[in-house]
Design a protein around this motif. Sequence first.
Motif, PDB file in Angstrom:
ATOM      1  N   TYR A 125       0.878  -1.164   0.000  1.00 17.56           N
ATOM      2  CA  TYR A 125       0.000   0.000   0.000  1.00 17.56           C
ATOM      3  C   TYR A 125       0.916   1.214   0.000  1.00 17.56           C
ATOM      4  O   TYR A 125       1.934   1.224   0.687  1.00 17.56           O
ATOM      5  N   GLU A 126       0.588   2.238  -0.786  1.00 13.66           N
ATOM      6  CA  GLU A 126       1.471   3.389  -0.901  1.00 13.66           C
ATOM      7  C   GLU A 126       0.708   4.694  -0.694  1.00 13.66           C
ATOM      8  O   GLU A 126      -0.447   4.823  -1.074  1.00 13.66           O
ATOM      9  N   TRP A 127       1.396   5.659  -0.094  1.00 13.17           N
ATOM     10  CA  TRP A 127       0.890   7.009   0.110  1.00 13.17           C
ATOM     11  C   TRP A 127       1.929   7.930  -0.512  1.00 13.17           C
ATOM     12  O   TRP A 127       3.120   7.793  -0.239  1.00 13.17           O
ATOM     13  N   TYR A 129       2.937  12.057  -1.484  1.00 12.64           N
ATOM     14  CA  TYR A 129       2.689  13.478  -1.253  1.00 12.64           C
ATOM     15  C   TYR A 129       3.616  14.262  -2.176  1.00 12.64           C
ATOM     16  O   TYR A 129       4.844  14.078  -2.142  1.00 12.64           O
ATOM     17  N   ALA A 151      -1.949  14.807  -2.090  1.00 15.37           N
ATOM     18  CA  ALA A 151      -1.555  13.460  -1.678  1.00 15.37           C
ATOM     19  C   ALA A 151      -2.523  12.439  -2.259  1.00 15.37           C
ATOM     20  O   ALA A 151      -3.681  12.758  -2.531  1.00 15.37           O
ATOM     21  N   GLU A 153      -3.367   7.967  -1.887  1.00 10.97           N
ATOM     22  CA  GLU A 153      -3.008   6.676  -1.301  1.00 10.97           C
ATOM     23  C   GLU A 153      -3.723   5.602  -2.093  1.00 10.97           C
ATOM     24  O   GLU A 153      -4.851   5.784  -2.540  1.00 10.97           O
ATOM     25  N   ASP A 155      -3.757   1.048  -3.130  1.00  4.67           N
ATOM     26  CA  ASP A 155      -3.337  -0.343  -3.017  1.00  4.67           C
ATOM     27  C   ASP A 155      -2.431  -0.640  -4.205  1.00  4.67           C
ATOM     28  O   ASP A 155      -2.822  -0.440  -5.360  1.00  4.67           O
ATOM     29  N   SER A 174       7.140   9.366  -0.545  1.00  2.00           N
ATOM     30  CA  SER A 174       6.338   8.145  -0.613  1.00  2.00           C
ATOM     31  C   SER A 174       6.484   7.370   0.689  1.00  2.00           C
ATOM     32  O   SER A 174       7.600   7.184   1.181  1.00  2.00           O
ATOM     33  N   ARG A 182      -2.122   1.119   5.849  1.00  2.73           N
ATOM     34  CA  ARG A 182      -2.618   2.383   5.329  1.00  2.73           C
ATOM     35  C   ARG A 182      -2.161   3.491   6.267  1.00  2.73           C
ATOM     36  O   ARG A 182      -1.896   3.266   7.431  1.00  2.73           O
ATOM     37  N   VAL A 183      -2.084   4.701   5.735  1.00  2.00           N
ATOM     38  CA  VAL A 183      -1.738   5.853   6.559  1.00  2.00           C
ATOM     39  C   VAL A 183      -2.918   6.122   7.475  1.00  2.00           C
ATOM     40  O   VAL A 183      -4.060   6.167   7.033  1.00  2.00           O
TER      41      VAL A 183
END
Length: 194
Positions: A125-127, A129, A151, A153, A155, A174, A182-183
């Motif tokens: 999972y990636e976030w 900004y 930003a 987020e 999968d 990242s 998840r964030v």
Amino acid sequence: MTETPFEAVLAGIGPRLRALRQQSDMTLADLSETTDISVSTLSRLESGTRRANLELLLPIAKAHGVPLDDLVNSKIKDPRVREEPRTVGCMTVIPLTSQPGNLQAYKMIISPTDDDREPGSHEGYEWVYVLSGRIRLQLGDRDFIMGAGEAAEFDTHIPHRISAADGRPAEAISLFGKQGERVHLRAAPADRRG
């Protein structure tokens, strides 16, 4: 009875082992599976009821990706991250974390390019900004243009690709979790909600 320096070092190992395991977001069972040391032995090491030895400490240090000195030395180590940047496609990826664990942080410098790679997918999972410039996030069958301060987020099982938009470089941060974390933002206390 006065504690000798040697006894003080031994007494400090258990709390450091526990703190390192918790920082790595591991359970005793996870660490046991990785090190082939029983859960009960690991628990006794952390509580200080079992004396540490090299045979036990070496696999634990290896599992956490830290030098043995970090387990037995309570001195503050150099906190600076000294990981080497690497180039992936049109991006220079600079690690911002050096601790092992599920969540990792990276700075991405995205160069404009005619790179025509297909979107890819993988575990996690990636976030993301955006710090500066504009990026193009291809996510599944959709395209998103994101500017500084935005930003996203997602999968990472969904095919995705990040590239520079507008033919100019961009920079982003990242946060990536291999296990699908998840964030999470902490909610404001009830008296501060509007």
